[in-house]
Motif scaffolding. Structure first.
Motif, PDB file in Angstrom:
ATOM      1  N   UNK A   1       0.801  -1.223   0.000  1.00 57.26           N
ATOM      2  CA  UNK A   1       0.000   0.000   0.000  1.00 57.26           C
ATOM      3  C   UNK A   1       0.827   1.264   0.000  1.00 57.26           C
ATOM      4  N   UNK A   2       1.942   1.280   0.748  1.00 55.63           N
ATOM      5  CA  UNK A   2       2.692   2.535   0.866  1.00 55.63           C
ATOM      6  C   UNK A   2       3.224   2.981  -0.497  1.00 55.63           C
ATOM      7  N   UNK A   3       3.485   2.019  -1.367  1.00 59.11           N
ATOM      8  CA  UNK A   3       3.984   2.432  -2.681  1.00 59.11           C
ATOM      9  C   UNK A   3       2.870   2.603  -3.714  1.00 59.11           C
ATOM     10  N   UNK A   4       1.729   1.932  -3.498  1.00 59.61           N
ATOM     11  CA  UNK A   4       0.686   1.972  -4.528  1.00 59.61           C
ATOM     12  C   UNK A   4      -0.462   2.934  -4.229  1.00 59.61           C
ATOM     13  N   UNK A   5      -0.628   3.314  -2.953  1.00 61.34           N
ATOM     14  CA  UNK A   5      -1.841   4.060  -2.588  1.00 61.34           C
ATOM     15  C   UNK A   5      -1.677   5.570  -2.602  1.00 61.34           C
ATOM     16  N   UNK A   6      -0.813   6.080  -3.430  1.00 62.72           N
ATOM     17  CA  UNK A   6      -0.717   7.534  -3.485  1.00 62.72           C
ATOM     18  C   UNK A   6      -1.958   8.023  -4.234  1.00 62.72           C
ATOM     19  N   UNK A   7      -2.775   8.838  -3.548  1.00 61.47           N
ATOM     20  CA  UNK A   7      -4.025   9.284  -4.174  1.00 61.47           C
ATOM     21  C   UNK A   7      -4.116  10.796  -4.134  1.00 61.47           C
ATOM     22  N   UNK A   8      -4.896  11.320  -5.050  1.00 62.91           N
ATOM     23  CA  UNK A   8      -5.056  12.777  -5.145  1.00 62.91           C
ATOM     24  C   UNK A   8      -6.533  13.153  -5.030  1.00 62.91           C
ATOM     25  N   UNK A   9      -7.242  12.548  -4.082  1.00 59.96           N
ATOM     26  CA  UNK A   9      -8.695  12.779  -4.045  1.00 59.96           C
ATOM     27  C   UNK A   9      -9.071  14.224  -3.733  1.00 59.96           C
ATOM     28  N   UNK A  10      -8.191  14.968  -3.063  1.00 57.45           N
ATOM     29  CA  UNK A  10      -8.527  16.367  -2.765  1.00 57.45           C
ATOM     30  C   UNK A  10      -7.970  17.323  -3.811  1.00 57.45           C
TER      31      UNK A  10
ATOM     32  N   UNK B   1     -12.430   5.837  -8.405  1.00 55.82           N
ATOM     33  CA  UNK B   1     -12.910   7.135  -7.922  1.00 55.82           C
ATOM     34  C   UNK B   1     -11.874   8.201  -8.298  1.00 55.82           C
ATOM     35  N   UNK B   2     -12.339   9.381  -8.755  1.00 57.04           N
ATOM     36  CA  UNK B   2     -11.381  10.412  -9.178  1.00 57.04           C
ATOM     37  C   UNK B   2     -10.324  10.695  -8.102  1.00 57.04           C
ATOM     38  N   UNK B   3      -9.063  10.687  -8.526  1.00 51.68           N
ATOM     39  CA  UNK B   3      -7.954  10.899  -7.596  1.00 51.68           C
ATOM     40  C   UNK B   3      -7.213   9.604  -7.291  1.00 51.68           C
ATOM     41  N   UNK B   4      -7.829   8.457  -7.649  1.00 50.29           N
ATOM     42  CA  UNK B   4      -7.149   7.171  -7.459  1.00 50.29           C
ATOM     43  C   UNK B   4      -6.389   6.800  -8.732  1.00 50.29           C
ATOM     44  N   UNK B   5      -5.398   5.954  -8.545  1.00 49.46           N
ATOM     45  CA  UNK B   5      -4.599   5.482  -9.673  1.00 49.46           C
ATOM     46  C   UNK B   5      -5.433   4.512 -10.506  1.00 49.46           C
ATOM     47  N   UNK B   6      -5.326   4.609 -11.808  1.00 50.66           N
ATOM     48  CA  UNK B   6      -6.058   3.677 -12.670  1.00 50.66           C
ATOM     49  C   UNK B   6      -5.711   2.234 -12.287  1.00 50.66           C
ATOM     50  N   UNK B   7      -6.718   1.416 -11.986  1.00 49.11           N
ATOM     51  CA  UNK B   7      -6.406   0.008 -11.672  1.00 49.11           C
ATOM     52  C   UNK B   7      -5.757  -0.687 -12.868  1.00 49.11           C
ATOM     53  N   UNK B   8      -4.771  -1.508 -12.564  1.00 50.60           N
ATOM     54  CA  UNK B   8      -4.165  -2.327 -13.619  1.00 50.60           C
ATOM     55  C   UNK B   8      -5.020  -3.574 -13.824  1.00 50.60           C
ATOM     56  N   UNK B   9      -5.424  -3.795 -15.046  1.00 47.60           N
ATOM     57  CA  UNK B   9      -6.222  -4.970 -15.408  1.00 47.60           C
ATOM     58  C   UNK B   9      -5.685  -5.460 -16.748  1.00 47.60           C
ATOM     59  N   UNK B  10      -5.532  -6.766 -16.891  1.00 42.93           N
ATOM     60  CA  UNK B  10      -5.106  -7.296 -18.199  1.00 42.93           C
ATOM     61  C   UNK B  10      -6.307  -7.406 -19.135  1.00 42.93           C
ATOM     62  N   UNK B  11      -6.146  -6.927 -20.359  1.00 45.93           N
ATOM     63  CA  UNK B  11      -7.178  -7.029 -21.394  1.00 45.93           C
ATOM     64  C   UNK B  11      -6.576  -7.776 -22.579  1.00 45.93           C
ATOM     65  N   UNK B  12      -7.429  -8.211 -23.496  1.00 43.44           N
ATOM     66  CA  UNK B  12      -6.887  -8.792 -24.735  1.00 43.44           C
ATOM     67  C   UNK B  12      -7.557  -8.139 -25.939  1.00 43.44           C
ATOM     68  N   UNK B  13      -6.762  -7.980 -26.990  1.00 43.00           N
ATOM     69  CA  UNK B  13      -7.317  -7.341 -28.187  1.00 43.00           C
ATOM     70  C   UNK B  13      -8.134  -8.367 -28.966  1.00 43.00           C
ATOM     71  N   UNK B  14      -7.534  -9.502 -29.161  1.00 47.41           N
ATOM     72  CA  UNK B  14      -8.238 -10.624 -29.759  1.00 47.41           C
ATOM     73  C   UNK B  14      -7.517 -11.846 -29.245  1.00 47.41           C
TER      74      UNK B  14
END
Ligand code: FDA
Length: 582
Positions: free
Chosen positions: A425-434, A463-476
């Motif tokens: 968390x200490x490295x991933x939870x940097x948020x800018x909600x305010x 939620x605005x201010x949070x880091x975009x979650x990493x999710x794996x997607x596939x094109x095809x």
């Protein structure tokens, strides 16, 4: 007199913050001059733990493929151990940096990048070379002397070439102080620094084949707790620089500042005592003193002068947050400068630097210093004289209630380092909600953090201010999977929508075609740009299929809208106007 140099951005400093900023500005196509008073990049290894967020930035900047193969792997930094001597008795060890068996999945799910270890002396030349390839003008042996504001608002910076002693002016629209813990730029702004300088420590850089003692217990570092050590080095750690042939040996004293300057003979004697195996050949490559700080600048900017990196946050290496935070600072600032300089955003968006990054700086400085106290508690508990240690050692193996208490105490102090070595968390939870750069729809609520250990657990939210979650997607079915983070960034705002959200995609391309900002848009869903093959995006997006998640160029969500609306183009346009301060 050398002619004045004119450039949109002058960066003072070419360390992790300055060189990353120069590289990122280069990617944005913004001309930049970066100066460094030193004659080259870091000549000692310095910061080394490379966290996932920092690697995400370099992945965005297109250089992960250069950095990853030369970094030590996650497996090579699997432990931290406490030992009597390197060759001697082990008091205990912990898993570290994403290697704790029950946490491996959490680190893996958090990011497309892995934890690794890369000394600054290896990273910096890559940053500098790649920035130069993109046109950054990086001048070493060039010192910042002073700056003043011209009547048109431009900054006139006086610099000196330390080789020729010639002085000249660099005129820029923005001046960035990325000039480290003794920042002359910050000082010239008269910005107060809260906190204090603590004691100093002594680092020795060695070459020695220690594979016999490290390969059996791969570790980024081991702490050596042998008693009867000299006062100037009562406790120490051996930190891997290159496995298992180069190391930095940090020597701490338990009594505050000591100004004793050991000579090579003193140092070698102490190294032999720490290693505990006289058959090991030791090459002394260098030594230097460094200060343990607990400091954050009260504001990180004044008008068009902005400061990042150690210039504004200074702390011990606990949690390995040094250069990682500098790299994230640069990522935060680069797109804002680029958007302002391209005329796509109002200069007022730059005010968000302090609003967004100072709370991060406060948090990491606190954590690193709190973490340092745990080590001091352990040192005190173990005793530093031979007599004190004999009592503890005896108790550690005695079948008495005192023995049991001593064993429990040792375990409980070492377990407290979990906050240092296993804190995703200490490295991933940097948020800018305010932040002023977020737009929150009426009724939208941030995730409930009550009872959640935000230091240990990664919080995943759009939620605005949070880091975009990493999710794996596939094109095809025929191409490799791709992370949401690979679609985001690269200098653009990115909008993610799904089935039924075509209106958003049209709105984004309409806005982009006007040439005043780039908003890429991707549809995630069957028949759209990407397939949510693992259904992970569906689980985290927290908007309807036809809703929208809008992400800034630095991977942070700045707006989300639960569903499509009658006029997506008007809506997106209005939100972008608010975010870009226009
Ligand atoms: P950094 O200090 O790296 O760079 C400053 C830049 O500004 C340099 O290019 C310098 O030449 C330039 N500069 C300064 N004054 C100037 C002037 N007047 N004019 C022109 N240029 C100027 N962290 C960690 O996490 N683990 C660790 O083990 C260590 N170990 C360590 C050892 C030592 C000896 C030091 C000095 C530091 C560490 N650190 C560390 C801290 C880590 O190195 C630090 O967090 C980052 O280097 C900070 O990066 P910056 O780019 O902000 O400043």
């Amino acid at each position: 007199e050398i002619e004045d140099v004119e450039v949109p951005v002058l960066v003072v400093g070419a360390g992790p913050s300055g060189a990353t900023l120069a590289l990122l500005l280069g990617r944005h196509g913004i001309p930049v001059v970066a100066i460094s008073r030193h004659k080259g990049t870091a000549n000692t290894p310095r910061a080394h733990i490379f966290n996932q967020r920092a690697m995400e930035v370099l992945r965005d900047a297109g250089i992960e493929h250069l950095v990853k193969p030369i970094a030590s792997t996650k497996d090579e930094i699997a432990h931290v151990a406490w030992l009597h001597t390197l060759a001697g008795e082990e008091y205990g060890r912990v898993y570290a940096w994403g290697n704790k068996p029950n946490l491996i999945g959490e680190y893996l799910a958090a990011s497309p990048c892995e934890m690794s270890d890369l000394p600054q002396s290896v990273l910096e030349p890559i940053l500098v070379e790649e920035a130069r390839k993109l046109g950054a003008d990086i001048r070493f042996s060039t010192e910042f002397l002073s700056h003043k504001r011209r009547s048109d608002g431009h900054i006139v910076t006086r610099v000196r070439n330390r080789v020729t002693s010639e002085e000249y002016n660099i005129i820029s629209q923005y001046l960035v102080g990325a000039d480290g813990a003794r920042s002359a730029v910050l000082a010239s702004l008269d910005i107060p620094i809260d906190g204090k300088q603590l004691d100093n420590a002594f680092n020795v850089y060695i070459r020695a084949d220690l594979s016999r003692y490290f390969a059996i217990r791969p570790a980024s570092m081991v702490w050596i707790l042998n008693p009867d050590a000299p006062a100037w080095s009562s406790h120490g750690s051996i930190r891997m620089v290159r496995p298992w042939s180069e190391f930095i040996v940090s020597m701490h004293n338990a009594q505050g500042n000591l100004n004793f300057e050991p000579n090579d003979e003193d140092i070698l004697k102490r190294l032999r005592q720490m290693i505990g195996d006289d058959s090991i050949d030791i090459d002394l490559l260098g030594h230097f003193r460094w200060t343990i700080n607990d400091q954050v600048a009260r504001t990180w900017q004044r008008d068009n002068v902005l400061c990042i990196g150690d210039a504004v946050h200074r702390h011990p290496p606990i949690n390995g947050l040094g250069s990682n935070t500098c790299i994230s600072d640069a990522f935060n600032l680069a797109w804002k400068l680029a958007h302002v300089l391209k005329g796509w955003a109002a200069p007022s968006i730059l005010d968000s630097l302090t609003a967004e990054r100072k709370p991060v700086g406060d948090g990491i400085v606190r954590r690193a210093n709190d973490g340092m106290l745990v080590h001091r508690r352990l040192w005190a508990f173990m005793g530093s004289t031979v007599a004190e240690r004999a009592v503890v050692s005896q108790a550690l193996q005695s079948a008495t209630s005192d023995g049991m208490r001593t064993r429990m105490k040792l375990r409980s102090i070492i377990e407290e380092t979990d906050d240092e070595f296993n804190s995703l968390g200490i490295q991933m939870n940097q948020t800018y909600v305010d932040s002023p750069l977020t737009v929150v729809e009426q009724g939208d609520r941030p995730p409930d953090l009550e009872g959640l250990n935000v230091m240990k657990k990664q919080i995943v939210s759009t939620f605005p201010g949070f880091h975009l979650p990493h999710v794996w997607l596939v094109r095809d079915g025929q191409t490799a999977r791709i992370s949401t983070l690979d679609l985001a960034g690269h200098g653009s705002f990115v909008a993610f929508t799904g089935i039924g959200g075509e209106g958003w995609i049209d709105a984004a391309s309409e806005l982009t075609s006007e040439g005043k900002v780039t908003v890429k848009a991707y549809g995630i869903g069957r028949g759209l740009d990407f397939l949510d093959a693992y259904w992970d995006w569906e689980k985290v997006r927290a908007v309807e299929e036809d809703g929208l998640v809008l992400v800034r160029p630095d991977h942070f969500v700045c707006w989300r809208c639960s569903q499509s609306c009658p006029n997506p183009s008007g809506k997106l346009r209005e939100v972008m106007r608010r975010i870009l301060g226009q």
